[in-house]
Design a protein around this motif. Structure first.
Motif, PDB file in Angstrom:
ATOM      1  N   TYR A 156      38.659  16.446 -21.122  1.00  0.00           N
ATOM      2  CA  TYR A 156      38.762  15.675 -19.886  1.00  0.00           C
ATOM      3  C   TYR A 156      39.635  16.437 -18.895  1.00  0.00           C
ATOM      4  O   TYR A 156      40.587  17.129 -19.288  1.00  0.00           O
ATOM      5  CB  TYR A 156      39.395  14.302 -20.138  1.00  0.00           C
ATOM      6  CG  TYR A 156      38.541  13.359 -20.943  1.00  0.00           C
ATOM      7  CD1 TYR A 156      37.683  12.458 -20.318  1.00  0.00           C
ATOM      8  CD2 TYR A 156      38.585  13.366 -22.337  1.00  0.00           C
ATOM      9  CE1 TYR A 156      36.898  11.576 -21.066  1.00  0.00           C
ATOM     10  CE2 TYR A 156      37.802  12.501 -23.081  1.00  0.00           C
ATOM     11  CZ  TYR A 156      36.966  11.607 -22.438  1.00  0.00           C
ATOM     12  OH  TYR A 156      36.183  10.750 -23.177  1.00  0.00           O
ATOM     13  N   ARG A 157      39.302  16.285 -17.618  1.00  0.00           N
ATOM     14  CA  ARG A 157      40.107  16.899 -16.568  1.00  0.00           C
ATOM     15  C   ARG A 157      40.254  15.902 -15.425  1.00  0.00           C
ATOM     16  O   ARG A 157      39.293  15.241 -15.027  1.00  0.00           O
ATOM     17  CB  ARG A 157      39.451  18.184 -16.059  1.00  0.00           C
ATOM     18  CG  ARG A 157      40.355  18.969 -15.092  1.00  0.00           C
ATOM     19  CD  ARG A 157      39.729  20.280 -14.687  1.00  0.00           C
ATOM     20  NE  ARG A 157      38.529  20.072 -13.883  1.00  0.00           N
ATOM     21  CZ  ARG A 157      37.435  20.820 -13.976  1.00  0.00           C
ATOM     22  NH1 ARG A 157      37.367  21.789 -14.861  1.00  0.00           N
ATOM     23  NH2 ARG A 157      36.399  20.578 -13.198  1.00  0.00           N
ATOM     24  N   SER A 158      41.471  15.800 -14.901  1.00  0.00           N
ATOM     25  CA  SER A 158      41.720  14.935 -13.752  1.00  0.00           C
ATOM     26  C   SER A 158      41.275  15.641 -12.479  1.00  0.00           C
ATOM     27  O   SER A 158      40.993  16.851 -12.469  1.00  0.00           O
ATOM     28  CB  SER A 158      43.208  14.582 -13.659  1.00  0.00           C
ATOM     29  OG  SER A 158      43.972  15.742 -13.344  1.00  0.00           O
ATOM     30  N   ASN A 159      41.243  14.901 -11.390  1.00  0.00           N
ATOM     31  CA  ASN A 159      40.830  15.479 -10.117  1.00  0.00           C
ATOM     32  C   ASN A 159      41.809  16.526  -9.597  1.00  0.00           C
ATOM     33  O   ASN A 159      41.429  17.380  -8.795  1.00  0.00           O
ATOM     34  CB  ASN A 159      40.655  14.373  -9.068  1.00  0.00           C
ATOM     35  CG  ASN A 159      39.344  13.620  -9.253  1.00  0.00           C
ATOM     36  OD1 ASN A 159      38.277  14.131  -8.939  1.00  0.00           O
ATOM     37  ND2 ASN A 159      39.427  12.409  -9.781  1.00  0.00           N
ATOM     38  N   ASN A 198      33.363  23.304 -25.064  1.00  0.00           N
ATOM     39  CA  ASN A 198      32.891  24.155 -23.967  1.00  0.00           C
ATOM     40  C   ASN A 198      33.034  23.337 -22.689  1.00  0.00           C
ATOM     41  O   ASN A 198      32.238  22.455 -22.412  1.00  0.00           O
ATOM     42  CB  ASN A 198      31.440  24.564 -24.203  1.00  0.00           C
ATOM     43  CG  ASN A 198      30.897  25.460 -23.112  1.00  0.00           C
ATOM     44  OD1 ASN A 198      31.532  25.657 -22.074  1.00  0.00           O
ATOM     45  ND2 ASN A 198      29.715  26.012 -23.322  1.00  0.00           N
ATOM     46  N   SER A 199      34.070  23.615 -21.904  1.00  0.00           N
ATOM     47  CA  SER A 199      34.429  22.760 -20.774  1.00  0.00           C
ATOM     48  C   SER A 199      33.299  22.594 -19.765  1.00  0.00           C
ATOM     49  O   SER A 199      33.163  21.527 -19.154  1.00  0.00           O
ATOM     50  CB  SER A 199      35.671  23.310 -20.071  1.00  0.00           C
ATOM     51  OG  SER A 199      35.427  24.625 -19.571  1.00  0.00           O
ATOM     52  N   SER A 200      32.472  23.608 -19.597  1.00  0.00           N
ATOM     53  CA  SER A 200      31.407  23.535 -18.598  1.00  0.00           C
ATOM     54  C   SER A 200      30.361  22.484 -18.957  1.00  0.00           C
ATOM     55  O   SER A 200      29.645  21.986 -18.081  1.00  0.00           O
ATOM     56  CB  SER A 200      30.738  24.902 -18.442  1.00  0.00           C
ATOM     57  OG  SER A 200      30.131  25.311 -19.652  1.00  0.00           O
ATOM     58  N   GLU A 201      30.258  22.134 -20.230  1.00  0.00           N
ATOM     59  CA  GLU A 201      29.305  21.104 -20.650  1.00  0.00           C
ATOM     60  C   GLU A 201      29.857  19.696 -20.417  1.00  0.00           C
ATOM     61  O   GLU A 201      29.095  18.738 -20.238  1.00  0.00           O
ATOM     62  CB  GLU A 201      28.954  21.278 -22.127  1.00  0.00           C
ATOM     63  CG  GLU A 201      28.245  22.581 -22.467  1.00  0.00           C
ATOM     64  CD  GLU A 201      26.812  22.621 -21.945  1.00  0.00           C
ATOM     65  OE1 GLU A 201      26.311  21.570 -21.476  1.00  0.00           O
ATOM     66  OE2 GLU A 201      26.195  23.693 -22.001  1.00  0.00           O
ATOM     67  N   PHE A 202      31.157  19.566 -20.427  1.00  0.00           N
ATOM     68  CA  PHE A 202      31.780  18.257 -20.303  1.00  0.00           C
ATOM     69  C   PHE A 202      32.012  17.838 -18.853  1.00  0.00           C
ATOM     70  O   PHE A 202      32.152  16.658 -18.563  1.00  0.00           O
ATOM     71  CB  PHE A 202      33.128  18.241 -21.047  1.00  0.00           C
ATOM     72  CG  PHE A 202      33.010  18.217 -22.542  1.00  0.00           C
ATOM     73  CD1 PHE A 202      33.112  17.027 -23.245  1.00  0.00           C
ATOM     74  CD2 PHE A 202      32.796  19.389 -23.259  1.00  0.00           C
ATOM     75  CE1 PHE A 202      33.014  17.000 -24.628  1.00  0.00           C
ATOM     76  CE2 PHE A 202      32.690  19.375 -24.648  1.00  0.00           C
ATOM     77  CZ  PHE A 202      32.795  18.180 -25.329  1.00  0.00           C
ATOM     78  N   ILE A 203      32.106  18.813 -17.954  1.00  0.00           N
ATOM     79  CA  ILE A 203      32.387  18.535 -16.552  1.00  0.00           C
ATOM     80  C   ILE A 203      31.176  18.905 -15.716  1.00  0.00           C
ATOM     81  O   ILE A 203      30.789  20.075 -15.644  1.00  0.00           O
ATOM     82  CB  ILE A 203      33.613  19.325 -16.053  1.00  0.00           C
ATOM     83  CG1 ILE A 203      34.839  19.049 -16.926  1.00  0.00           C
ATOM     84  CG2 ILE A 203      33.896  18.997 -14.594  1.00  0.00           C
ATOM     85  CD1 ILE A 203      35.385  17.652 -16.796  1.00  0.00           C
ATOM     86  N   GLY A 204      30.560  17.915 -15.056  1.00  0.00           N
ATOM     87  CA  GLY A 204      29.374  18.187 -14.260  1.00  0.00           C
ATOM     88  C   GLY A 204      29.677  18.989 -13.019  1.00  0.00           C
ATOM     89  O   GLY A 204      29.003  19.976 -12.716  1.00  0.00           O
ATOM     90  N   ASN A 205      30.718  18.598 -12.281  1.00  0.00           N
ATOM     91  CA  ASN A 205      31.123  19.291 -11.059  1.00  0.00           C
ATOM     92  C   ASN A 205      32.496  19.897 -11.277  1.00  0.00           C
ATOM     93  O   ASN A 205      33.482  19.171 -11.422  1.00  0.00           O
ATOM     94  CB  ASN A 205      31.149  18.318  -9.876  1.00  0.00           C
ATOM     95  CG  ASN A 205      31.417  19.009  -8.543  1.00  0.00           C
ATOM     96  OD1 ASN A 205      31.973  20.102  -8.492  1.00  0.00           O
ATOM     97  ND2 ASN A 205      31.017  18.352  -7.465  1.00  0.00           N
ATOM     98  N   PRO A 206      32.606  21.242 -11.299  1.00  0.00           N
ATOM     99  CA  PRO A 206      33.904  21.870 -11.593  1.00  0.00           C
ATOM    100  C   PRO A 206      34.985  21.587 -10.564  1.00  0.00           C
ATOM    101  O   PRO A 206      36.159  21.838 -10.815  1.00  0.00           O
ATOM    102  CB  PRO A 206      33.557  23.367 -11.634  1.00  0.00           C
ATOM    103  CG  PRO A 206      32.302  23.503 -10.856  1.00  0.00           C
ATOM    104  CD  PRO A 206      31.546  22.221 -11.070  1.00  0.00           C
ATOM    105  N   ALA A 207      34.600  21.045  -9.395  1.00  0.00           N
ATOM    106  CA  ALA A 207      35.582  20.726  -8.365  1.00  0.00           C
ATOM    107  C   ALA A 207      36.137  19.311  -8.518  1.00  0.00           C
ATOM    108  O   ALA A 207      37.066  18.934  -7.799  1.00  0.00           O
ATOM    109  CB  ALA A 207      34.958  20.882  -6.987  1.00  0.00           C
ATOM    110  N   LEU A 208      35.575  18.532  -9.441  1.00  0.00           N
ATOM    111  CA  LEU A 208      35.981  17.140  -9.609  1.00  0.00           C
ATOM    112  C   LEU A 208      36.450  16.876 -11.038  1.00  0.00           C
ATOM    113  O   LEU A 208      36.240  17.691 -11.936  1.00  0.00           O
ATOM    114  CB  LEU A 208      34.812  16.202  -9.276  1.00  0.00           C
ATOM    115  CG  LEU A 208      34.253  16.280  -7.860  1.00  0.00           C
ATOM    116  CD1 LEU A 208      33.042  15.372  -7.733  1.00  0.00           C
ATOM    117  CD2 LEU A 208      35.316  15.915  -6.831  1.00  0.00           C
ATOM    118  N   GLY A 209      37.054  15.705 -11.222  1.00  0.00           N
ATOM    119  CA  GLY A 209      37.444  15.308 -12.564  1.00  0.00           C
ATOM    120  C   GLY A 209      36.254  14.806 -13.359  1.00  0.00           C
ATOM    121  O   GLY A 209      35.183  14.525 -12.822  1.00  0.00           O
ATOM    122  N   GLY A 210      36.451  14.696 -14.654  1.00  0.00           N
ATOM    123  CA  GLY A 210      35.385  14.210 -15.523  1.00  0.00           C
ATOM    124  C   GLY A 210      35.730  14.468 -16.972  1.00  0.00           C
ATOM    125  O   GLY A 210      36.880  14.728 -17.319  1.00  0.00           O
ATOM    126  N   GLY A 211      34.719  14.409 -17.824  1.00  0.00           N
ATOM    127  CA  GLY A 211      34.938  14.698 -19.230  1.00  0.00           C
ATOM    128  C   GLY A 211      34.187  13.760 -20.137  1.00  0.00           C
ATOM    129  O   GLY A 211      33.427  12.901 -19.691  1.00  0.00           O
TER     130      GLY A 211
END
Length: 257
Positions: A151-154, A229-242
């Motif tokens: 997970y990554r915050s904004n 693999n972080s790129s699979e968990f986050i759709g937009n690398p500029a935004l938060g998600g996970g």
């Protein structure tokens, strides 16, 4: 913030009779609170987050702020008082939350701190935790079910899980390991990476065998890491998600080289 005090004769008598207690109190009076981030623990209980912090002798009370992770987070006071931990059960599944800690001395607020990310979830961590480091690697001798998350915050703060495993391979043999991500077809690239010590990191292909080879003439332990693999968990690398995924890891066979 330094303050000056006039010490009278009666106070001096008290000082000599209760030296240790007064010295501790004087040290507390002369030290401003230190702004520090709280500790946030996710995935231990369903829809529950544990937030804690260390005692600060310069603080009269603590204020814990909470916000949902957003491009512009809106913080509200979750708790204020003298306790050193809070259990937050006002949680929605699969939501990201931010927590910041302030400290009050008198009428002055110190902080708040930088925010710390916590994850609300109806799923808890797997029973193999904490195998996040090599020294706590899980021994692979049968089929194991596990989960892994990223997970990554904004604002870029990351929470991620690492799973270390160990396997003992007989001399002049190879172990065939299979990792299967739930809900993903065989032969597809999984959302996980595989790293065997001394080798390069590779993407795990779902349900395809991974070979761990022992060319020596004695039984040997091998350590390997499964990571998100972080790129699979986050759709937009500029935004938060996970997200969190479940997988099974198996020792499929021991074969000759």
């Amino acid at each position: 913030m330094k303050r000056k005090f006039l010490i009278t004769g009666s106070v001096l008598l008290l000082l000599f009779s209760c030296t240790e207690g007064l010295l501790i109190d004087m040290e507390r009076i002369s030290s401003d609170p230190v702004v520090e981030v709280p500790r946030v623990v996710s995935f231990v209980e369903e829809l529950t987050l544990e937030i804690a912090w260390d005692s600060d002798p310069g603080a009269d009370k603590y204020i814990l702020y909470k916000a949902e992770d957003a491009l512009v987070p809106v913080y509200e006071i979750l708790y204020q008082g003298t306790e050193l931990s809070v259990t937050d059960t006002d949680i929605t599944g699969e939501h990201r939350y931010l927590y910041a800690l302030g400290k009050v001395r008198g009428t002055v607020l110190f902080g708040p701190s930088d925010p710390v990310l916590g994850i609300g979830s109806s799923v808890i961590r797997d029973s193999l935790e904490g195998n996040n480091t090599k020294d706590k690697a899980t021994s692979l001798v049968w089929d194991l079910d596990a989960n892994i998350y990223y997970y990554r915050s904004n604002d870029g703060e990351v929470i991620e899980d690492y799973d270390w495993y160990s396997i003992s391979v007989p001399p002049r043999r190879k172990a065939m390991i299979i990792v299967t991500q739930n809900g993903l077809g065989s032969g597809s690239d999984s959302w996980m990476n595989y790293y065997l010590e001394g080798h390069v990191t590779e993407t795990i292909v779902n349900s395809n065998a991974i070979s761990v080879e022992n060319y020596s003439y004695e039984e040997k332990p091998f350590y390997f890491l499964i990571s998100p693999n972080s790129s699979e968990f986050i759709g937009n690398p500029a935004l938060g998600g996970g997200g969190l995924i479940n997988y099974r890891i198996s020792l499929n066979s021991i074969e000759s080289l």
